[in-house]
Design a protein around this motif. Sequence first.
Motif, PDB file in Angstrom:
ATOM      1  N   SER A 145     -10.042  -6.848   6.012  1.00  0.00           N
ATOM      2  CA  SER A 145      -9.007  -6.018   6.622  1.00  0.00           C
ATOM      3  C   SER A 145      -8.911  -4.723   5.835  1.00  0.00           C
ATOM      4  O   SER A 145      -8.816  -4.749   4.603  1.00  0.00           O
ATOM      5  CB  SER A 145      -7.657  -6.750   6.584  1.00  0.00           C
ATOM      6  OG  SER A 145      -6.586  -5.880   6.911  1.00  0.00           O
ATOM      7  N   VAL A 146      -8.931  -3.590   6.539  1.00  0.00           N
ATOM      8  CA  VAL A 146      -8.878  -2.276   5.891  1.00  0.00           C
ATOM      9  C   VAL A 146      -7.546  -1.608   6.200  1.00  0.00           C
ATOM     10  O   VAL A 146      -7.183  -1.427   7.368  1.00  0.00           O
ATOM     11  CB  VAL A 146     -10.035  -1.380   6.370  1.00  0.00           C
ATOM     12  CG1 VAL A 146      -9.958  -0.002   5.701  1.00  0.00           C
ATOM     13  CG2 VAL A 146     -11.379  -2.043   6.086  1.00  0.00           C
ATOM     14  N   LEU A 147      -6.811  -1.249   5.147  1.00  0.00           N
ATOM     15  CA  LEU A 147      -5.505  -0.607   5.266  1.00  0.00           C
ATOM     16  C   LEU A 147      -5.535   0.772   4.611  1.00  0.00           C
ATOM     17  O   LEU A 147      -6.338   1.012   3.701  1.00  0.00           O
ATOM     18  CB  LEU A 147      -4.439  -1.445   4.568  1.00  0.00           C
ATOM     19  CG  LEU A 147      -4.046  -2.770   5.220  1.00  0.00           C
ATOM     20  CD1 LEU A 147      -3.273  -3.620   4.225  1.00  0.00           C
ATOM     21  CD2 LEU A 147      -3.223  -2.526   6.473  1.00  0.00           C
ATOM     22  N   PRO A 148      -4.648   1.665   5.024  1.00  0.00           N
ATOM     23  CA  PRO A 148      -4.526   2.935   4.305  1.00  0.00           C
ATOM     24  C   PRO A 148      -3.882   2.711   2.945  1.00  0.00           C
ATOM     25  O   PRO A 148      -3.033   1.827   2.780  1.00  0.00           O
ATOM     26  CB  PRO A 148      -3.618   3.767   5.222  1.00  0.00           C
ATOM     27  CG  PRO A 148      -2.788   2.749   5.946  1.00  0.00           C
ATOM     28  CD  PRO A 148      -3.700   1.574   6.168  1.00  0.00           C
ATOM     29  N   ASN A 149      -4.264   3.492   1.971  1.00  0.00           N
ATOM     30  CA  ASN A 149      -3.653   3.433   0.650  1.00  0.00           C
ATOM     31  C   ASN A 149      -2.363   4.249   0.678  1.00  0.00           C
ATOM     32  O   ASN A 149      -2.397   5.474   0.717  1.00  0.00           O
ATOM     33  CB  ASN A 149      -4.610   3.988  -0.406  1.00  0.00           C
ATOM     34  CG  ASN A 149      -4.010   3.959  -1.812  1.00  0.00           C
ATOM     35  OD1 ASN A 149      -2.933   3.426  -2.029  1.00  0.00           O
ATOM     36  ND2 ASN A 149      -4.729   4.545  -2.764  1.00  0.00           N
ATOM     37  N   ILE A 150      -1.238   3.563   0.675  1.00  0.00           N
ATOM     38  CA  ILE A 150       0.055   4.247   0.775  1.00  0.00           C
ATOM     39  C   ILE A 150       0.681   4.482  -0.600  1.00  0.00           C
ATOM     40  O   ILE A 150       1.868   4.795  -0.697  1.00  0.00           O
ATOM     41  CB  ILE A 150       1.034   3.458   1.664  1.00  0.00           C
ATOM     42  CG1 ILE A 150       1.271   2.052   1.107  1.00  0.00           C
ATOM     43  CG2 ILE A 150       0.517   3.399   3.092  1.00  0.00           C
ATOM     44  CD1 ILE A 150       2.366   1.273   1.841  1.00  0.00           C
ATOM     45  N   GLY A 151      -0.115   4.324  -1.650  1.00  0.00           N
ATOM     46  CA  GLY A 151       0.375   4.603  -2.996  1.00  0.00           C
ATOM     47  C   GLY A 151       0.280   3.420  -3.917  1.00  0.00           C
ATOM     48  O   GLY A 151       1.264   3.045  -4.571  1.00  0.00           O
ATOM     49  N   VAL A 152      -0.911   2.823  -4.009  1.00  0.00           N
ATOM     50  CA  VAL A 152      -1.076   1.642  -4.857  1.00  0.00           C
ATOM     51  C   VAL A 152      -0.856   1.971  -6.335  1.00  0.00           C
ATOM     52  O   VAL A 152      -0.459   1.107  -7.120  1.00  0.00           O
ATOM     53  CB  VAL A 152      -2.462   1.010  -4.623  1.00  0.00           C
ATOM     54  CG1 VAL A 152      -3.567   1.853  -5.244  1.00  0.00           C
ATOM     55  CG2 VAL A 152      -2.522  -0.415  -5.151  1.00  0.00           C
ATOM     56  N   SER A 153      -1.074   3.233  -6.709  1.00  0.00           N
ATOM     57  CA  SER A 153      -0.904   3.610  -8.117  1.00  0.00           C
ATOM     58  C   SER A 153       0.549   3.477  -8.557  1.00  0.00           C
ATOM     59  O   SER A 153       0.835   3.229  -9.733  1.00  0.00           O
ATOM     60  CB  SER A 153      -1.385   5.045  -8.344  1.00  0.00           C
ATOM     61  OG  SER A 153      -0.662   5.948  -7.528  1.00  0.00           O
ATOM     62  N   THR A 154       1.486   3.618  -7.638  1.00  0.00           N
ATOM     63  CA  THR A 154       2.907   3.490  -7.962  1.00  0.00           C
ATOM     64  C   THR A 154       3.506   2.185  -7.446  1.00  0.00           C
ATOM     65  O   THR A 154       4.385   1.606  -8.088  1.00  0.00           O
ATOM     66  CB  THR A 154       3.702   4.670  -7.371  1.00  0.00           C
ATOM     67  OG1 THR A 154       3.460   4.746  -5.961  1.00  0.00           O
ATOM     68  CG2 THR A 154       3.292   5.975  -8.030  1.00  0.00           C
ATOM     69  N   LEU A 155       3.022   1.693  -6.317  1.00  0.00           N
ATOM     70  CA  LEU A 155       3.597   0.497  -5.699  1.00  0.00           C
ATOM     71  C   LEU A 155       2.940  -0.797  -6.171  1.00  0.00           C
ATOM     72  O   LEU A 155       3.492  -1.876  -5.987  1.00  0.00           O
ATOM     73  CB  LEU A 155       3.483   0.595  -4.177  1.00  0.00           C
ATOM     74  CG  LEU A 155       4.274   1.709  -3.501  1.00  0.00           C
ATOM     75  CD1 LEU A 155       3.962   1.754  -2.012  1.00  0.00           C
ATOM     76  CD2 LEU A 155       5.766   1.529  -3.733  1.00  0.00           C
ATOM     77  N   GLY A 156       1.716  -0.704  -6.712  1.00  0.00           N
ATOM     78  CA  GLY A 156       0.996  -1.908  -7.106  1.00  0.00           C
ATOM     79  C   GLY A 156       0.689  -2.770  -5.895  1.00  0.00           C
ATOM     80  O   GLY A 156       0.352  -2.263  -4.823  1.00  0.00           O
ATOM     81  N   GLU A 157       0.844  -4.107  -6.038  1.00  0.00           N
ATOM     82  CA  GLU A 157       0.475  -4.992  -4.937  1.00  0.00           C
ATOM     83  C   GLU A 157       1.386  -4.831  -3.730  1.00  0.00           C
ATOM     84  O   GLU A 157       1.032  -5.241  -2.630  1.00  0.00           O
ATOM     85  CB  GLU A 157       0.443  -6.436  -5.405  1.00  0.00           C
ATOM     86  CG  GLU A 157       1.750  -7.032  -5.860  1.00  0.00           C
ATOM     87  CD  GLU A 157       1.551  -8.460  -6.365  1.00  0.00           C
ATOM     88  OE1 GLU A 157       2.253  -9.355  -5.853  1.00  0.00           O
ATOM     89  OE2 GLU A 157       0.697  -8.685  -7.248  1.00  0.00           O
ATOM     90  N   GLN A 158       2.546  -4.214  -3.893  1.00  0.00           N
ATOM     91  CA  GLN A 158       3.421  -3.948  -2.744  1.00  0.00           C
ATOM     92  C   GLN A 158       2.727  -3.056  -1.717  1.00  0.00           C
ATOM     93  O   GLN A 158       3.052  -3.104  -0.532  1.00  0.00           O
ATOM     94  CB  GLN A 158       4.718  -3.272  -3.212  1.00  0.00           C
ATOM     95  CG  GLN A 158       5.633  -4.165  -4.030  1.00  0.00           C
ATOM     96  CD  GLN A 158       6.264  -5.271  -3.202  1.00  0.00           C
ATOM     97  OE1 GLN A 158       6.695  -5.034  -2.074  1.00  0.00           O
ATOM     98  NE2 GLN A 158       6.295  -6.473  -3.743  1.00  0.00           N
TER      99      GLN A 158
END
Length: 331
Positions: A122-135
């Motif tokens: 499954s491919v999702l957009p990166n909505i801010g993994v650097s700040t949100l982590g696994e969220q």
Amino acid sequence: MQLEVFLEKVSVNHGLNVLVSHLAQAGIEIAALIRQGALQGVTEKMTSTNVQGETQMKLDIRSHELAVAQLRASAVVAGVLSEEEDHPVLFETLDAPFLVSMDPLDGSSNLAINGVVGSIFSVLPNIGVSTLGEQAFLQPGQDQRAAAYLMYGPATLMVLTLGQGTHVFTLDHDSNTFMLTQQTVQIAEETSEFAINASNQRYWAPAMQRYINECLQGADGLRGRDFNMRWCASMVMDVHRILTRGGVFLYPHDCKQPVRAGRLRLLYEANPMSLLVSQAGGESIDGKQPILAIQPDSCHQRVPVLLGAKQEIQRLREYHWQDSDHPQATD
């Protein structure tokens, strides 16, 4: 038509095209391992378990490692959530545009009988993994940018959607190239075939009991026609059969293990398969609501999954809502 040529024709997102090409390469490498089977010892069970408490096989781990390596090499993926890891694996490219959730080896118990297995992505957009982590991975399935599965059987197939239909590619082992062999798959709205693990029948909710009982009554019952039942213990194989010749795949809510009332993982099984099926004209629900509309609350969340032929899924939805309107029926 080669996969890369197809991607250039239908997608204007270069990064997504690069990502899909690396998924295809991971599939080629995993297929090569599977072909060796016991000769490479990859069908042996290990003493370790994954986050789901399931005993791992060597090929589970190797498939995970190969897929992670390819996704890292793509440079367009910021992190990967895998069935084989408790927490997402984050890459150095935290600002890359995509996140990937995956089941690197679906149906691995089939290896012991030389059965069909697969990989789901499954491919999702990166909505801010650097700040949100696994969220950052907790996005509803309707936000997926692409979904795919690889099926390792008599032929190695890649089934892909970029949100513009569902398409099938077959691996040419001589050139190690995926070739388009079926474009814009369509699932018939009607069917007389269902896939379910009938051994759990006594644990099902009344709505599912009602539906299966009607199917089993066949031509002598309310439905007025006979049904066939199939079950492969591999979601990839069962869903591929539906894409090929129709039907419904049913892994319903049950009370056998209350903490696992839904068995399939939302982010890397239910969501990508639901997108592939919906793009082929089918539907997918958890009983009452569309799978793709569910807001995840954890990375390894489980859900019931009912998907396939539109008319049958609509009937199942109606039965589940009728149960909720008359709760005494569950007593």
